[in-house]
Scaffold this motif. Structure first.
Motif, PDB file in Angstrom:
ATOM      1  N   TYR A 142       0.682  -1.351  -0.253  1.00  0.00           N
ATOM      2  CA  TYR A 142       0.149  -0.260   0.013  1.00  0.00           C
ATOM      3  C   TYR A 142       0.856   1.050   0.557  1.00  0.00           C
ATOM      4  CZ  TYR A 142      -3.893  -3.121   2.050  1.00  0.00           C
ATOM      5  OH  TYR A 142      -4.209  -4.532   1.771  1.00  0.00           O
ATOM      6  N   TRP A 143       0.219   2.486  -0.749  1.00  0.00           N
ATOM      7  CA  TRP A 143       1.498   3.579  -0.738  1.00  0.00           C
ATOM      8  C   TRP A 143       0.544   4.683  -0.633  1.00  0.00           C
ATOM      9  CZ3 TRP A 143       6.311   3.954  -1.193  1.00  0.00           C
ATOM     10  CH2 TRP A 143       6.629   2.440  -1.647  1.00  0.00           C
ATOM     11  N   LEU A 144       1.149   5.246   0.528  1.00  0.00           N
ATOM     12  CA  LEU A 144       0.178   6.752   0.731  1.00  0.00           C
ATOM     13  C   LEU A 144       1.104   7.775   0.721  1.00  0.00           C
ATOM     14  CD1 LEU A 144      -0.640   6.064   4.433  1.00  0.00           C
ATOM     15  CD2 LEU A 144      -2.216   7.051   2.221  1.00  0.00           C
ATOM     16  N   SER A 145       0.457   8.585  -0.568  1.00  0.00           N
ATOM     17  CA  SER A 145       1.462   9.726  -1.304  1.00  0.00           C
ATOM     18  C   SER A 145       0.631  11.112  -0.531  1.00  0.00           C
ATOM     19  CB  SER A 145       1.200   9.730  -2.532  1.00  0.00           C
ATOM     20  OG  SER A 145       1.918   8.660  -3.008  1.00  0.00           O
ATOM     21  N   PRO A 146       1.420  12.118  -0.534  1.00  0.00           N
ATOM     22  CA  PRO A 146       0.924  13.041  -0.213  1.00  0.00           C
ATOM     23  C   PRO A 146       0.137  14.425  -0.928  1.00  0.00           C
ATOM     24  CG  PRO A 146       3.362  13.934  -0.365  1.00  0.00           C
ATOM     25  CD  PRO A 146       2.430  12.314   0.100  1.00  0.00           C
TER      26      PRO A 146
END
Length: 326
Positions: A142-146
């Motif tokens: 999973y990736w959290l990007s601003p």
């Protein structure tokens, strides 16, 4: 015709909408598993130069809501950290080792997500990555990007497909996309450590105890109003976790977060007698450990020190967006 077009668009978008909600629900499970799954494992930390910088043996146990984690450094200088919900105890034989453990304590992995990950929705985009295998277990990235401040780190994590435990965690540079730091378990077993395993492994010459600021007594509401007699405004979605002020108000400390980024903010008034000139602004910056940076900002009123997992460019903007009451 317009109605048919609307229905077609709706049917095309529906799968992505459902996926997004499923992914955010998975984040709830990952956040819970990170603080509820008992485990014993070996954790490896590699820096942006791709070299293995450290290896640690980690023990974690949850008992009726109370948690204990012991981290044993297998490198030199060696040392141990024992974390509970109330404090963090650090042990080493050298001052250098004790300082290194303090730096390591900045990192919250595997408990890096807020208890309610949905608070990240306004600031971060969540994307599903590839399937992988870490510590001989199948996992999903999973990736959290601003979304709003593109200068923050992007973070990725691969969660065990059976119990959602995050087996690895990565910081990525917002400009180059390169890994700043990667933390991963090379082996892990989901078992409860014994009392003896959670005790000190050996005797050390030096030790230090600090309060654990991770009690989430949120003091900012959804409208961004800060319940504090000194801070007037904070950057997007940041709130105060804990604070400590000297009795004469010549020194203030705040522990801040937006749910994913954590910052220590130190503020003290500048002495007028030895002041820098009013028009002069001084900025100093230094990398402390992996993604952890420090910036000092001094103007005619205050000396501000900011420490946390934020790139320098974002730190400078953070200080600019933070204002204090007169």
């Amino acid at each position: 015709m317009e109605m048919k077009k609307f229905i077609l668009i709706y049917l095309v978008l529906l799968p992505s909408v459902l996926f997004a909600e499923d992914a955010w629900r998975a984040l709830d499970q990952i956040s819970f598993s990170a603080v509820a799954a008992n485990f014993i494992g070996t954790m490896q930390v590699s820096s942006d130069d791709k070299q293995l910088s450290e290896q640690y043996r980690v023990f974690f146990r949850e008992d009726d809501g109370d948690t204990t984690m012991k981290i044993v450094s297998s490198g030199q200088p060696n040392g141990e950290i024992i974390k509970t919900d109330s404090n963090v105890r650090l042990y080493s034989d050298t001052k250098e080792g004790l300082l290194k453990l303090h730096f390591l304590n900045f990192n919250r992995y595997p408990n890096f997500l807020p208890s309610n990950p949905s608070i990240l929705k306004s600031s971060y985009r969540l994307d599903l990555g590839a399937k992988d295998r870490v510590a001989d277990k199948s996992c999903q990235w999973y990736w959290l990007s601003p979304k709003t401040n593109k200068d923050y780190y992007s973070v990725g994590f691969c969660a065990d497909k059976k119990n959602y435990f995050p087996l690895t965690y990565v910081y990525k540079d917002p400009n180059t996309g390169e890994e700043v730091e990667k933390i991963r378990f090379s082996d892990i077993s989901y078992e409860s450590p014994s009392d003896s395993q959670l005790q000190l492994q050996k005797k050390y010459k030096l030790n230090n105890t600090v309060n654990n600021p991770m009690s989430f007594s949120r003091k900012m509401n959804r409208n961004g109003q800060v319940n504090d007699d000194f801070i007037k405004n904070l950057p997007e979605d940041f709130y105060i976790i804990s604070e400590k002020n000297s009795s004469n108000k010549n020194f203030r400390y705040y522990y801040l977060s937006n749910g994913l980024v954590y910052m220590s903010l130190f503020v003290r008034p500048v002495k007028k007698s030895t002041d820098i000139q009013k028009s002069k602004i001084e900025i100093k910056q230094a990398n402390i450990y992996g993604p952890i940076n420090q910036m000092e900002y001094t103007d005619s009123q205050y000396k501000i020190v900011l420490v946390g997992d934020m790139p320098f460019k974002a730190m400078k903007q953070f200080i600019s967006d933070t204002s204090f009451k007169d």
